[in-house]
Design a protein around this motif. Structure first.
Motif, PDB file in Angstrom:
ATOM      1  N   TYR A  34       0.841  -1.200   0.000  1.00  0.00           N
ATOM      2  CA  TYR A  34       0.000   0.000   0.000  1.00  0.00           C
ATOM      3  C   TYR A  34       0.874   1.248   0.000  1.00  0.00           C
ATOM      4  CZ  TYR A  34      -5.040  -0.793   0.518  1.00  0.00           C
ATOM      5  OH  TYR A  34      -6.363  -1.041   0.271  1.00  0.00           O
ATOM      6  N   PHE A  46       0.254  -7.085  -5.932  1.00  0.00           N
ATOM      7  CA  PHE A  46      -0.673  -6.924  -4.807  1.00  0.00           C
ATOM      8  C   PHE A  46      -1.814  -7.932  -4.838  1.00  0.00           C
ATOM      9  CE2 PHE A  46      -4.573  -5.228  -3.005  1.00  0.00           C
ATOM     10  CZ  PHE A  46      -4.171  -4.854  -1.738  1.00  0.00           C
ATOM     11  N   ASN A  47      -2.437  -8.091  -6.004  1.00  0.00           N
ATOM     12  CA  ASN A  47      -3.629  -8.945  -6.036  1.00  0.00           C
ATOM     13  C   ASN A  47      -3.312 -10.378  -5.628  1.00  0.00           C
ATOM     14  OD1 ASN A  47      -2.177  -9.090  -8.538  1.00  0.00           O
ATOM     15  ND2 ASN A  47      -3.904 -10.170  -9.446  1.00  0.00           N
ATOM     16  N   ARG A  50      -2.763 -10.487  -1.935  1.00  0.00           N
ATOM     17  CA  ARG A  50      -4.029 -10.291  -1.237  1.00  0.00           C
ATOM     18  C   ARG A  50      -4.875 -11.564  -1.257  1.00  0.00           C
ATOM     19  NH1 ARG A  50      -9.629  -8.537  -1.951  1.00  0.00           N
ATOM     20  NH2 ARG A  50     -10.155  -6.935  -0.418  1.00  0.00           N
ATOM     21  N   GLU A 128     -13.804 -11.969  -6.006  1.00  0.00           N
ATOM     22  CA  GLU A 128     -13.198 -11.763  -4.693  1.00  0.00           C
ATOM     23  C   GLU A 128     -13.554 -12.905  -3.734  1.00  0.00           C
ATOM     24  OE1 GLU A 128     -14.516  -8.373  -2.483  1.00  0.00           O
ATOM     25  OE2 GLU A 128     -12.727  -8.334  -1.249  1.00  0.00           O
ATOM     26  N   HIS A 332     -19.159   3.155   0.556  1.00  0.00           N
ATOM     27  CA  HIS A 332     -19.127   1.881  -0.170  1.00  0.00           C
ATOM     28  C   HIS A 332     -17.768   1.663  -0.850  1.00  0.00           C
ATOM     29  CE1 HIS A 332     -20.512  -1.451  -2.513  1.00  0.00           C
ATOM     30  NE2 HIS A 332     -20.618  -0.804  -3.647  1.00  0.00           N
ATOM     31  N   PHE A 417      -8.485   9.123  -6.968  1.00  0.00           N
ATOM     32  CA  PHE A 417      -8.168   8.047  -6.030  1.00  0.00           C
ATOM     33  C   PHE A 417      -6.696   8.023  -5.632  1.00  0.00           C
ATOM     34  CE2 PHE A 417      -6.693   3.765  -5.177  1.00  0.00           C
ATOM     35  CZ  PHE A 417      -7.643   3.240  -4.316  1.00  0.00           C
TER      36      PHE A 417
ATOM     37  N   ILE B  40     -10.057  -7.715 -10.038  1.00  0.00           N
ATOM     38  CA  ILE B  40     -10.770  -7.390  -8.793  1.00  0.00           C
ATOM     39  C   ILE B  40      -9.849  -7.474  -7.573  1.00  0.00           C
ATOM     40  CG2 ILE B  40     -11.562  -9.710  -8.072  1.00  0.00           C
ATOM     41  CD1 ILE B  40     -14.009  -6.898  -8.397  1.00  0.00           C
ATOM     42  N   GLY B  41      -8.677  -8.102  -7.743  1.00  0.00           N
ATOM     43  CA  GLY B  41      -7.735  -8.214  -6.630  1.00  0.00           C
ATOM     44  C   GLY B  41      -7.031  -6.903  -6.300  1.00  0.00           C
ATOM     45  N   CYS B  42      -7.163  -5.898  -7.180  1.00  0.00           N
ATOM     46  CA  CYS B  42      -6.602  -4.570  -6.903  1.00  0.00           C
ATOM     47  C   CYS B  42      -7.687  -3.502  -6.942  1.00  0.00           C
ATOM     48  CB  CYS B  42      -5.533  -4.200  -7.925  1.00  0.00           C
ATOM     49  SG  CYS B  42      -4.041  -5.192  -7.796  1.00  0.00           S
ATOM     50  N   THR B  44     -11.858  -2.026  -7.309  1.00  0.00           N
ATOM     51  CA  THR B  44     -13.268  -2.313  -7.071  1.00  0.00           C
ATOM     52  C   THR B  44     -14.016  -2.178  -8.393  1.00  0.00           C
ATOM     53  OG1 THR B  44     -13.548   0.019  -6.448  1.00  0.00           O
ATOM     54  CG2 THR B  44     -13.426  -1.593  -4.661  1.00  0.00           C
ATOM     55  N   LEU B  45     -15.139  -2.894  -8.484  1.00  0.00           N
ATOM     56  CA  LEU B  45     -16.049  -2.754  -9.618  1.00  0.00           C
ATOM     57  C   LEU B  45     -17.435  -2.569  -9.003  1.00  0.00           C
ATOM     58  CD1 LEU B  45     -16.111  -2.925 -12.754  1.00  0.00           C
ATOM     59  CD2 LEU B  45     -16.913  -5.273 -12.479  1.00  0.00           C
ATOM     60  N   GLY B  47     -17.871  -0.804  -6.561  1.00  0.00           N
ATOM     61  CA  GLY B  47     -17.610  -0.704  -5.121  1.00  0.00           C
ATOM     62  C   GLY B  47     -17.215  -2.000  -4.447  1.00  0.00           C
ATOM     63  N   GLU B  48     -17.124  -3.095  -5.185  1.00  0.00           N
ATOM     64  CA  GLU B  48     -16.757  -4.364  -4.560  1.00  0.00           C
ATOM     65  C   GLU B  48     -15.442  -4.869  -5.122  1.00  0.00           C
ATOM     66  OE1 GLU B  48     -21.444  -5.418  -4.137  1.00  0.00           O
ATOM     67  OE2 GLU B  48     -20.170  -6.734  -5.327  1.00  0.00           O
ATOM     68  N   GLY B  49     -14.586  -5.327  -4.232  1.00  0.00           N
ATOM     69  CA  GLY B  49     -13.296  -5.819  -4.658  1.00  0.00           C
ATOM     70  C   GLY B  49     -12.227  -5.351  -3.694  1.00  0.00           C
ATOM     71  N   ALA B  50     -11.061  -4.962  -4.248  1.00  0.00           N
ATOM     72  CA  ALA B  50      -9.968  -4.520  -3.396  1.00  0.00           C
ATOM     73  C   ALA B  50      -9.839  -3.003  -3.503  1.00  0.00           C
ATOM     74  CB  ALA B  50      -8.677  -5.198  -3.806  1.00  0.00           C
ATOM     75  N   TYR B  51      -9.220  -2.405  -2.486  1.00  0.00           N
ATOM     76  CA  TYR B  51      -9.222  -0.941  -2.391  1.00  0.00           C
ATOM     77  C   TYR B  51      -7.840  -0.351  -2.654  1.00  0.00           C
ATOM     78  CZ  TYR B  51     -13.036  -3.083   0.125  1.00  0.00           C
ATOM     79  OH  TYR B  51     -14.078  -3.911   0.469  1.00  0.00           O
ATOM     80  N   PHE B  52      -7.069  -1.078  -3.481  1.00  0.00           N
ATOM     81  CA  PHE B  52      -5.681  -0.720  -3.768  1.00  0.00           C
ATOM     82  C   PHE B  52      -5.578   0.214  -4.966  1.00  0.00           C
ATOM     83  CE2 PHE B  52      -1.594  -2.043  -5.886  1.00  0.00           C
ATOM     84  CZ  PHE B  52      -0.701  -1.806  -4.848  1.00  0.00           C
ATOM     85  N   ALA B  53      -6.548   0.151  -5.839  1.00  0.00           N
ATOM     86  CA  ALA B  53      -6.487   0.876  -7.117  1.00  0.00           C
ATOM     87  C   ALA B  53      -7.877   1.425  -7.460  1.00  0.00           C
ATOM     88  CB  ALA B  53      -5.975  -0.068  -8.206  1.00  0.00           C
ATOM     89  N   PRO B  54      -7.960   2.351  -8.418  1.00  0.00           N
ATOM     90  CA  PRO B  54      -9.224   3.074  -8.652  1.00  0.00           C
ATOM     91  C   PRO B  54     -10.428   2.186  -8.977  1.00  0.00           C
ATOM     92  CG  PRO B  54      -7.415   4.075  -9.891  1.00  0.00           C
ATOM     93  CD  PRO B  54      -6.877   2.820  -9.295  1.00  0.00           C
TER      94      PRO B  54
END
Ligand code: HEM
Ligand SMILES: [Fe+2]
Lengths: 465, 121
Positions: A34, A46-47, A50, A128, A332, A417, B40-42, B44-45, B47-54
């Protein structure tokens, strides 16, 4: 130990703790990514780290639940396990399948893993928490069926208690809902809609039944309060769980293309979801206050009270914080979600597994009821180190989340972001440092299994009454 | 029971909202690529997924259309950007890039009750 076959639980508990260590190490890696975006890039992006972190969590919790079931079901049913051999076999299958899957994540690019496992035949990967190759998912179903058969038969042929039945319903529900992981339509909205049937209905539905029954079992054993009293509490708690939690799924249907009435249904019902968690807290403290005897395993009682408290904080309070649709509109998919996810998973499911391990492990290792004082003191240190760490991790992520929401979504001059992420880096540093303390707590926890083994068991002061 | 009824009603109401008329073969292929590369590992789509990238549900609008998306994905350096959170270089073919872009366009046209609050996602 009353029944020989309970001893299979030990394998499951040891594996659970081992994978827990892996989960935390990967947590520290992604925490660092991060901040230092190129750390380990492109070898372990990262993915990948994670999914290793989250999948290890889920798998070790499942090991913990299975271990818990193998320990408590025979004791409650008052008979040996249907097939200890099957339990051992499934243990190794699950462990090897899990290890291969994680190695696959780490050694092969994810798209290569998809190719190797013929994802195109039946695409289920890449969502996910459900990243596992389809073949692994099928393996999970097989292990789950064998497991359910094993404990189901034990319960059927033995004494049927409320604890056992609630546990069985929870575990069966877990397996059935997992089947929705195989449904992956091209339509994104439908995909997401049923994805939550796995994820939400697990953690805010059937897993809560598992949690409730394990907690009830440990409280029966450690407090000596009448089973009837504890069973009544359990009934009411699971009823409230199902009443609020099922329609509460709606709190995930606000913004994914589903009809807008979910904003009402989801907000109202999920706002009541803290109730069963609060009841669990009241329940645990009440039972411990009314205890008929002092149990020598003080660490286990501490874990049980800790679970009841932290589950309420993480799921109840931090869940409520962002569950109403007007709030969720802004929060959200932000660090607020991450904050809640961490405290809820730790407070409810990590802690309940550590509770049953704390209660059962001394007995599985040949003690009468408890470890030596020295070992328990160390274990209680680890309780506080890990629990206080998770509280601070949650607070730092919440602070990061509030800033993120403001800067990126709320203010009149919303920023991109990536810019916002830079601005809140301080909190990610604090989170990472706290993560290191958590790891130290975990090391202390493991050390507690190795100290004081040649010292006598802790004994109790004379009872209060 | 009530939940099942509501779910059933939702599923029947979806055709109005989920943009299925634009769910072409190419979009479906784009979704598979999205999954098999674990975007989705980086990200969100919706609003769901990971919060690492836009957030990418509205990336189609933020990046000014398909060309913007394709250009961005194509131009990721193989070894990342020093010190910055990096996105892998996936070496997609032109056809694959097109599929992903059309997939993200399709997602951006789902009726999400006006979420996200602004273009930043
Ligand atoms: C122990 C029980 C719980 C666990 C383990 C848990 C865990 C999680 C996790 C991991 C997520 C993130 C999912 C994702 O990646 O998209 C999440 C989301 C969410 N949870 Fe929970 N949760 C629990 C209970 C609750 C309760 C009781 C509430 C409500 C009072 C709640 C409200 C929410 C909401 C509103 C979201 C969506 C956040 C968003 O919009 O981004 N959770 N939960
Ligand atoms: Fe939920």
């Amino acid at each position: 130990m009353q029944y020989q076959s309970q001893s299979v639980a030990k394998l499951y508990f040891i594996a659970a703790i081992g994978l827990f260590v892996g989960q935390i190490l990967f947590g520290l890696i992604i925490g660092l990514q991060y901040l230092m975006g190129d750390f380990m890039f492109p070898e372990i992006p990262f993915n990948v780290a994670r999914m290793t972190h989250t999948n290890l969590l889920i798998v070790w919790l499942l090991f913990g639940f299975m271990g818990a079931a193998y320990y408590l079901v025979p004791e409650e049913a008052e008979r040996e396990l249907e097939s200890p051999l099957l339990a051992k076999l499934m243990f190794w299958i699950f462990l090897v399948a899990g290890a291969l899957t994680v190695l696959g994540y780490l050694l092969v690019p994810y798209s290569g893993l998809a190719q190797m496992t013929a994802n195109s035949l039946m695409p289920t990967m890449g969502r996910e928490f459900l990243e596992q190759p389809t073949i692994t998912k099928i393996g999970i179903v097989v292990v789950a069926l064998a497991f359910l058969y094993n404990i189901g038969m034990t319960i059927l042929k033995g004494r049927k208690t409320v604890v056992n039945l609630v546990l069985l319903i929870g575990l069966a529900g877990l397996a059935v809902l997992f089947l929705f992981a195989f449904y992956n339509p091209a339509n994104v909205v439908l995909d997401k809609f049923f994805w939550w049937w796995v994820v939400h209905l697990w953690v805010e539905g059937v897993w809560e039944l598992i949690l409730g029954s394990i907690l009830a079992f440990v409280l029966i054993k450690t407090t000596g309060v009448d089973r009837e009293v504890i069973e009544k509490w359990l009934y009411v708690i699971i009823a409230m769980t199902l009443i609020t939690g099922i329609i509460g799924t709606g709190h995930h249907y606000y913004w994914i293309g589903t009809p807008e009435y979910w904003q009402w249904w989801g907000s109202i019902f999920s706002a009541m979801e803290p109730i069963p968690f609060f009841m669990m807290t009241v329940f645990a403290f009440n039972m411990v206050n009314k205890r008929r005897r002092n149990h020598p395993n003080k660490a286990a009682v501490l874990w049980a009270l800790g679970t009841a408290t932290m589950a309420f904080l993480g799921a109840g309070v931090w869940g409520f914080l962002h569950t109403l649709s007007p709030v969720n509109f802004y929060t959200h998919g932000t660090q607020i979600t991450a904050a809640h996810g961490h405290m809820a998973f730790y407070g409810a499911y990590v802690m309940i597994v550590l509770t049953i391990i704390s209660y059962a492990m001394p007995i599985l290792r040949g003690r009468q009821a408890a470890n030596s004082n020295r070992s328990q003191v160390l274990e209680m240190w680890s309780f506080w180190l890990m629990t206080v760490s998770i509280v601070f991790i949650t607070l730092f992520l919440t602070a990061a989340g509030i800033l993120q929401v403001y800067l990126q979504r709320f203010s009149d001059t919303a920023m991109p972001f990536m810019v916002v992420q830079d601005k809140i880096a301080l909190f990610y540093w604090l989170r990472e440092l706290t993560g290191v303390i958590f790891l130290i707590g975990l090391v202390v926890y493991i050390a507690s299994f190795f100290v004081g083994n040649d010292e006598p068991e802790a004994s109790v002061e004379p009872t209060a009454e | 029971m009530l939940f099942l009824a509501l779910s059933f009603d939702s599923v029947s109401a979806l055709p109005e909202r989920d943009n299925r008329q634009n769910l072409t073969e190419t979009v479906a292929q784009g979704k598979i690529l999205w999954e098999e590369n674990n975007c989705i590992g980086c990200h969100t789509l919706l609003g769901e997924g990971a919060y690492f990238a836009p957030e990418l549900g509205n990336a189609y609008h933020r990046l000014g259309g398909e060309a913007g998306i394709i250009g961005f994905i194509k131009s990721r350096p193989k070894d990342g950007i020093p010190g910055r959170r990096s996105m892998p270089q996936f070496n997609f073919s032109d056809e694959e890039l097109q599929a992903i872009a059309e997939f993200l366009k399709y997602v951006s046209e789902i009726n999400t009750a006006n979420w996200p609050p602004n273009i930043q996602g």
